[in-house]
Scaffold this active site. Structure first.
Site, PDB file in Angstrom:
ATOM      1  N   HIS A  36      -4.926  -2.172  -6.084  1.00 28.76           N
ATOM      2  CA  HIS A  36      -3.563  -2.453  -6.562  1.00 28.76           C
ATOM      3  C   HIS A  36      -3.481  -2.306  -8.093  1.00 28.76           C
ATOM      4  CE1 HIS A  36      -3.635  -5.169  -2.848  1.00 28.76           C
ATOM      5  NE2 HIS A  36      -2.635  -4.357  -2.596  1.00 28.76           N
ATOM      6  N   LEU A  71      -3.911  -9.242  -4.655  1.00 27.33           N
ATOM      7  CA  LEU A  71      -4.246  -8.019  -5.391  1.00 27.33           C
ATOM      8  C   LEU A  71      -5.748  -7.845  -5.624  1.00 27.33           C
ATOM      9  CD1 LEU A  71      -1.458  -7.905  -8.143  1.00 27.33           C
ATOM     10  CD2 LEU A  71      -1.369  -7.145  -5.762  1.00 27.33           C
ATOM     11  N   LYS A  78      -5.041   5.350  -0.035  1.00 29.92           N
ATOM     12  CA  LYS A  78      -5.721   4.597   1.024  1.00 29.92           C
ATOM     13  C   LYS A  78      -4.861   4.582   2.284  1.00 29.92           C
ATOM     14  CE  LYS A  78      -7.555   0.700   2.938  1.00 29.92           C
ATOM     15  NZ  LYS A  78      -6.646  -0.418   2.756  1.00 29.92           N
ATOM     16  N   ASP A  79      -3.544   4.395   2.104  1.00 32.93           N
ATOM     17  CA  ASP A  79      -2.594   4.429   3.224  1.00 32.93           C
ATOM     18  C   ASP A  79      -1.996   5.838   3.273  1.00 32.93           C
ATOM     19  OD1 ASP A  79      -2.082   1.294   4.014  1.00 32.93           O
ATOM     20  OD2 ASP A  79      -2.578   1.554   1.903  1.00 32.93           O
ATOM     21  N   MET A  81     -11.264  -0.664  -0.871  1.00 30.30           N
ATOM     22  CA  MET A  81     -10.744  -2.007  -1.153  1.00 30.30           C
ATOM     23  C   MET A  81      -9.507  -2.273  -0.308  1.00 30.30           C
ATOM     24  SD  MET A  81     -11.282  -2.711  -5.138  1.00 30.30           S
ATOM     25  CE  MET A  81     -12.923  -2.572  -5.836  1.00 30.30           C
ATOM     26  N   SER A  82      -9.418  -3.497   0.201  1.00 31.88           N
ATOM     27  CA  SER A  82      -8.280  -3.911   1.026  1.00 31.88           C
ATOM     28  C   SER A  82      -8.169  -5.418   0.956  1.00 31.88           C
ATOM     29  CB  SER A  82      -8.518  -3.498   2.487  1.00 31.88           C
ATOM     30  OG  SER A  82      -7.605  -4.160   3.340  1.00 31.88           O
ATOM     31  N   MET A 120       1.857  -6.052  -0.907  1.00 30.38           N
ATOM     32  CA  MET A 120       1.962  -7.297  -0.134  1.00 30.38           C
ATOM     33  C   MET A 120       1.125  -8.396  -0.785  1.00 30.38           C
ATOM     34  SD  MET A 120       2.400  -6.191   3.799  1.00 30.38           S
ATOM     35  CE  MET A 120       0.679  -5.888   4.164  1.00 30.38           C
TER      36      MET A 120
HETATM   37  P1  AMP Z   1      -0.742  -3.397   0.371  1.00 25.09           P
HETATM   38  O1  AMP Z   1      -0.628  -4.591  -0.495  1.00 25.09           O
HETATM   39  O2  AMP Z   1      -1.970  -3.363   1.217  1.00 25.09           O
HETATM   40  O3  AMP Z   1       0.524  -3.101   1.141  1.00 25.09           O
HETATM   41  O4  AMP Z   1      -0.921  -2.158  -0.609  1.00 25.09           O
HETATM   42  C1  AMP Z   1      -0.003  -1.941  -1.652  1.00 25.09           C
HETATM   43  C2  AMP Z   1      -0.277  -0.594  -2.262  1.00 25.09           C
HETATM   44  O5  AMP Z   1      -1.607  -0.563  -2.765  1.00 25.09           O
HETATM   45  C3  AMP Z   1      -0.158   0.563  -1.263  1.00 25.09           C
HETATM   46  O6  AMP Z   1       0.458   1.660  -1.915  1.00 25.09           O
HETATM   47  C4  AMP Z   1      -1.589   0.849  -0.933  1.00 25.09           C
HETATM   48  O7  AMP Z   1      -1.812   2.192  -0.536  1.00 25.09           O
HETATM   49  C5  AMP Z   1      -2.264   0.573  -2.249  1.00 25.09           C
HETATM   50  N1  AMP Z   1      -3.686   0.303  -2.036  1.00 25.09           N
HETATM   51  C6  AMP Z   1      -4.228  -0.632  -1.222  1.00 25.09           C
HETATM   52  N2  AMP Z   1      -5.581  -0.545  -1.239  1.00 25.09           N
HETATM   53  C7  AMP Z   1      -5.887   0.474  -2.083  1.00 25.09           C
HETATM   54  C8  AMP Z   1      -7.105   1.065  -2.529  1.00 25.09           C
HETATM   55  N3  AMP Z   1      -8.290   0.638  -2.109  1.00 25.09           N
HETATM   56  N4  AMP Z   1      -7.037   2.093  -3.392  1.00 25.09           N
HETATM   57  C9  AMP Z   1      -5.834   2.563  -3.821  1.00 25.09           C
HETATM   58  N5  AMP Z   1      -4.658   2.045  -3.446  1.00 25.09           N
HETATM   59  C10 AMP Z   1      -4.677   1.016  -2.589  1.00 25.09           C
END
Ligand code: AMP
Length: 283
Positions: free
Chosen positions: A39, A35, A151-152, A186-187, A32
């Protein structure tokens, strides 16, 4: 391959078919945007395993509930593309919501039992939105392999099952959680935290670490392990636990004792910001 940005789903589909026809191994990394290094670790793993790496950036409206943060979700497409190009991606697919869900869209993908507890219970409709958009992204990119973060944890489990049950034929690779030096996972949503909330948010990873230490010392009782993590988190004034559970790591079924691989998974509000984290415990 020259770097390319595609916004039109029909163009993405045509490009994906060309790549397939040319026999290229294509990896997709759905995100989403906004980054961070988590990511980027997915992008690097993808780069190491495929001929062509596609990053998708799409803040998917169907996975947000009516009172969630869709409208204010952080965005920085230029910054994202600069970081992603630094990881050597070949193509970014950045559609808008109207293109992905034209008027009249009414078909959704539902994964049942795995999507019911944890985030599924607290965010009704969330995993139907995730499963639907991931299915669409697989169809549009024609990818051979896709990378998702641990993480998810529940999302990864749901996607593996989706691929298996619907014969999507995409290899799914899970990538370990990337953390800040002090332990916070990380988020993109960490950007919402004030300095004080950022300090309190450390209790999530600290709670999981405390439970893991108790587990390593021999504790196998689920209620006791959950209480250990919960006490640390509840001690933070800004924290409100949405859920904190220890479940079987494969089917996410409830457990009383950790007699097989299990996952401690949590979602905690720090102020208005909802954060998730997890840790797998293996006897
Ligand atoms: P998002 O943009 O939050 O939807 O995440 C996109 C992808 O990145 C998903 O597969 C998440 O699980 C992965 N992701 C997000 N945060 C982390 C993290 N801290 N470590 C590893 N993967 C992550």
């Amino acid at each position: 391959m020259n770097f390319e940005i595609i916004r039109d789903p029909r163009l993405m589909r045509a490009r994906g078919e060309d790549l397939r026809r040319d026999g290229r191994r294509v990896a997709v990394v759905p995100t989403m945007g906004y980054l961070h290094d988590g990511h980027l670790s997915l992008l690097r793993a993808a780069r190491a395993s495929a001929d062509v790496v596609i990053l998708t950036i799409f803040v998917n409206p169907t996975q947000f509930g009516p009172n969630e943060d869709l409208a204010r979700y952080p965005r920085d497409e230029d910054g994202d593309l600069a970081k992603a190009r630094g990881c050597g991606i070949d193509l970014a697919f950045c559609p808008d919501a109207a293109a992905m869900y034209p008027p009249g869209a009414q078909t959704f993908v539902e994964v049942r039992e795995l999507a019911r507890p944890l985030c599924g219970e607290k965010r009704p409709g969330h995993f139907a939105g995730v499963a639907t958009v991931v299915t669409k992204l697989f169809n549009l990119t024609q990818a051979n392999v896709a990378f998702f973060g641990a993480k998810d944890f529940q999302q990864l489990a749901v996607i593996r099952r989706l691929v298996r049950d619907l014969d999507l034929g995409v290899e799914i690779v899970g990538v370990p959680i990337v953390r800040e030096p002090d332990g916070l996972a990380m988020s993109s949503r960490n950007a919402y935290l004030s300095a004080d909330e950022r300090r309190q948010a450390l209790a999530l990873s600290a709670g999981l670490a405390a439970a893991e230490a108790a587990f390593a010392a021999g504790e196998r009782d689920v209620a006791a392990l959950v209480a250990t993590a919960g006490a640390l988190i509840a001690a933070q004034p800004a924290a409100r636990i949405d859920y904190l559970e220890l479940r079987d790591a494969d089917e996410l079924a409830p457990l009383e004792r950790v007699d097989r691989p299990a996952v401690m998974a949590l979602a905690v509000f720090i102020g208005k910001t909802r954060l998730i984290d997890n840790r797998v415990l293996r006897p």
